[in-house]
Design a protein around this motif. Structure first.
Motif, short mmCIF file in Angstrom:
data_model
loop_
_atom_site.label_atom_id
_atom_site.label_comp_id
_atom_site.label_asym_id
_atom_site.label_seq_id
_atom_site.Cartn_x
_atom_site.Cartn_y
_atom_site.Cartn_z
N VAL A 1 16.32 76.42 2.31
CA VAL A 1 14.86 76.51 2.74
C VAL A 1 14.55 76.00 4.03
O VAL A 1 13.94 77.09 5.05
N PRO A 2 14.82 74.91 4.81
CA PRO A 2 14.33 74.86 6.00
C PRO A 2 15.06 75.65 7.10
O PRO A 2 14.48 76.06 8.21
N THR A 3 16.11 76.15 6.74
CA THR A 3 17.18 76.96 7.64
C THR A 3 16.49 78.35 7.73
O THR A 3 16.28 79.09 8.87
N ILE B 1 9.08 57.25 9.48
CA ILE B 1 10.27 57.57 9.81
C ILE B 1 10.53 58.65 10.77
O ILE B 1 11.32 58.60 11.89
N GLY B 2 9.94 59.78 10.47
CA GLY B 2 9.79 60.93 11.41
C GLY B 2 9.57 60.71 12.82
O GLY B 2 10.05 60.78 13.97
N THR C 1 8.33 66.69 11.58
CA THR C 1 8.31 68.00 10.87
C THR C 1 9.48 68.11 9.82
O THR C 1 9.33 68.06 8.70
N ILE C 2 10.49 68.16 10.53
CA ILE C 2 11.79 68.30 9.72
C ILE C 2 12.16 66.98 8.81
O ILE C 2 12.82 67.07 7.64
N GLY C 3 11.72 65.74 9.28
CA GLY C 3 11.71 64.61 8.41
C GLY C 3 11.04 64.62 7.15
O GLY C 3 11.64 64.21 6.22
N LEU D 1 7.71 76.11 9.74
CA LEU D 1 8.55 75.02 9.46
C LEU D 1 7.52 73.93 9.09
O LEU D 1 7.19 72.96 8.29
N LEU D 2 6.58 73.95 10.12
CA LEU D 2 5.45 72.78 10.14
C LEU D 2 4.33 72.99 9.04
O LEU D 2 4.00 72.11 8.48
N ILE D 3 4.20 74.30 8.90
CA ILE D 3 2.99 74.63 7.87
C ILE D 3 3.90 74.28 6.44
O ILE D 3 3.01 73.66 5.64
#
Length: 305
Positions: free
Chosen positions: A95-97, A191-192, A230-232, A287-289
């Motif tokens: 999914v993130p990829t 955390i992020g 974002t990825i966090g 990714l941010l959305i």
């Protein structure tokens, strides 16, 4: 009873601060030394800090020392058996990829003239590894290559375990502690942000963004904090859902690979703060959305509770 509860919360706070103190003393201590030393010696320190074993291993080592110092014998949210939940494993892998890939496509749709069909960067970088001296890309071939890279990124198991050095610290150890002190959403965002701030010495030295962009290096540091937050969110979501930071390491490892590939076909006519890598605002946009939507779907339960 009240005294026991008070002491419990005090020890949790102590563990949070001990872990953060060790991590940031290593990162920022080396950063300070690099700044104070002459350029050649300072660059050597930055290279040392950026070496994966050092930068990614420091959070894991910090967990070890924090547990020793605070006599922490609680379980860490980690289990290598990720295929016990194939659905979560596949979501973490793809999914993130895929969202990073779509973000890169969006960047080149906005800036089509930045697309390098001749692959000069690839030839210069990988020519010694057998890459042809002449390349003629087409849009269909680039899309196919992108999908292949997505698949390779998802299944690159060694990258999972390289990333695990960071994630066992931030996601496996610190996240459960923070969740006991604040709301889950606050803990995930914090955390992020902390993870992004930890990258500041590397961004300052030119990693990811170089040094030739508007507001360098501070705008790059701010963008890296946004990217890590974002990825966090994705990483924290799967960690909270499964009580296992190994899924976060899968996301981290996969994104590390595909996140560095879009620039290979760029003529670099645009600011790195825009993309095409996900560390730029356009490359990160999809990714941010997804992260914003996911933030409101975080599991309600707390880890190890």
């Amino acid at each position: 009873m009240k005294r026991d509860r008070f002491n419990f919360h005090q020890i949790e706070t102590k563990r949070i601060f001990v872990y953060l103190a060790i991590v940031f003393c290593v990162y920022y201590g080396l950063w300070l030394i690099a700044i104070l030393l002459p350029d050649s010696a300072g660059n050597a320190i930055y290279s040392f800090l950026g070496f994966p074993v050092i930068f990614m291993g420091t959070p894991a080592l910090s967990v070890f020392f924090t547990r020793k110092i605070t006599c922490d014998k609680s379980a860490i949210a980690y289990n290598i058996k990720v295929w016990k939940s194939k659905k979560n494993a596949l979501v973490a892998m793809f999914v993130p990829t895929v969202l990073v890939f779509v973000g890169a496509v969006l960047f080149y749709l906005i800036f089509p003239n930045d697309l390098d069909y001749s692959g000069n960067y690839i030839i210069q970088t990988f020519g010694s590894f057998g890459v042809p001296s002449e390349i003629n890309f087409t849009v269909p071939s680039l899309l196919i290559i992108g999908m292949v890279v997505c698949t390779i990124s998802a299944f690159c198991v060694p990258s999972w375990f390289i990333a695990l050095g960071e994630d066992i610290g931030w996601q496996g150890y610190l996240l459960p502690l923070l969740c006991k002190k604040m709301t889950i959403r606050q803990a995930v965002l914090l955390i992020g942000a902390l993870w992004g701030i930890a990258h500041a010495p590397l961004i300052y030295s030119g990693m990811n963004y170089g040094l030739d962009y508007a507001g360098a290096p501070y705008s790059g540091i701010a963008m890296m904090i946004l990217f890590c937050m974002t990825i966090g969110i994705y990483m924290s979501f799967v960690t909270l859902k499964t009580n296992n930071c190994m899924y976060a390491a899968i996301i981290h490892g996969a994104v590390n690979i595909i996140g560095e590939t879009p620039i290979f076909i760029s003529l670099s006519t645009q600011s790195v703060l825009l993309g095409p890598n996900p560390s730029g605002v356009i490359g990160m946009s999809v990714l941010l959305i997804g992260a914003i939507l996911l933030l409101f779907k975080l599991p309600n339960h707390k880890m190890n509770s």
